[in-house]
Design a protein around this motif. Structure first.
Motif, PDB file in Angstrom:
ATOM      1  N   UNK A  65      -9.631  -3.257   7.743  1.00 55.04           N
ATOM      2  CA  UNK A  65     -10.220  -3.764   6.514  1.00 55.04           C
ATOM      3  C   UNK A  65     -10.809  -2.582   5.746  1.00 55.04           C
ATOM      4  N   UNK A  66     -10.607  -2.569   4.433  1.00 56.16           N
ATOM      5  CA  UNK A  66     -11.141  -1.486   3.602  1.00 56.16           C
ATOM      6  C   UNK A  66     -11.661  -2.068   2.291  1.00 56.16           C
ATOM      7  N   UNK A  67     -12.189  -1.215   1.446  1.00 57.31           N
ATOM      8  CA  UNK A  67     -12.664  -1.668   0.138  1.00 57.31           C
ATOM      9  C   UNK A  67     -11.496  -2.159  -0.724  1.00 57.31           C
ATOM     10  N   UNK A  68     -10.272  -1.786  -0.354  1.00 58.48           N
ATOM     11  CA  UNK A  68      -9.077  -2.234  -1.084  1.00 58.48           C
ATOM     12  C   UNK A  68      -8.439  -3.457  -0.417  1.00 58.48           C
ATOM     13  N   UNK A  69      -9.078  -3.983   0.601  1.00 58.09           N
ATOM     14  CA  UNK A  69      -8.531  -5.123   1.338  1.00 58.09           C
ATOM     15  C   UNK A  69      -7.986  -4.689   2.677  1.00 58.09           C
ATOM     16  N   UNK A  70      -7.142  -5.518   3.275  1.00 59.60           N
ATOM     17  CA  UNK A  70      -6.542  -5.210   4.569  1.00 59.60           C
ATOM     18  C   UNK A  70      -5.403  -4.214   4.340  1.00 59.60           C
TER      19      UNK A  70
END
Length: 173
Positions: A65-70
């Motif tokens: 998971x990241x700030x840009x989504x999965x």
């Protein structure tokens, strides 16, 4: 002055003598002991290195998971990117020269890259230097030199040609 010189020479001689003794007694056991001691730790170190290499090789790509989504990340958790100048299923990378310094390819030692959670089709192409570069849905994947820690996504959108990879193989724009 003669007395100081004599004392100095005596100290020097004593130090040399102790060094020689230390070296002499250390040499005999060291020669005998390392055969046993070195063999066992070397094997242990070798086994440990193999275990680490195996653990590293077990997962080439996974999801996070990241700030840009999965997104797709490499085995160390570093974000993985597509280069829009690459051509799907061409079997080659269009990132060459200095591009490869800033955007190193995701390399594997496995004939079939190991994945966790990545549903896009994962494969490999052969790099110019003979290594196996990982591909997702026929596109080579890369890391970004400025991403310093797992979770960094600073390469997203660089030059309007570098984009994160979604677990299903789509490009995140």
């Amino acid at each position: 002055m003669n007395k100081q010189l004599s004392v100095g020479l005596a100290v020097l001689a004593l130090a040399a003598s102790l060094t020689a003794c230390g070296g002499g007694s250390g040499t005999t056991p060291t020669t005998a002991a390392p055969a046993t001691t070195t063999a066992s730790p070397a094997t242990t170190a070798s086994e440990s290195a193999m275990a680490t290499a195996t653990e590293t090789a077990v997962v080439d790509l996974k999801t996070a998971s990241s700030s840009a989504g999965n997104i797709v990340v490499d085995g160390k958790g570093m974000s993985v990117y597509y280069f829009t100048k690459d051509v799907k299923d061409s079997g080659k990378s269009n990132c060459i020269g200095d591009c490869l310094v800033a955007w190193p390819p995701v390399i594997t030692t496995n004939d079939t890259p190991k994945v966790e959670g990545v549903t896009g089709k994962v494969g490999t192409i052969t790099t110019a230097d003979g290594k196996k570069q990982v591909t997702v849905d026929g596109m080579p994947v890369y890391l970004w030199e400025k991403d310093k820690a797992p979770g960094d996504v600073t390469g997203q959108g660089v030059g309007n040609v570098w984009y994160l990879v979604a677990p299903d193989g789509t490009m995140i724009k």
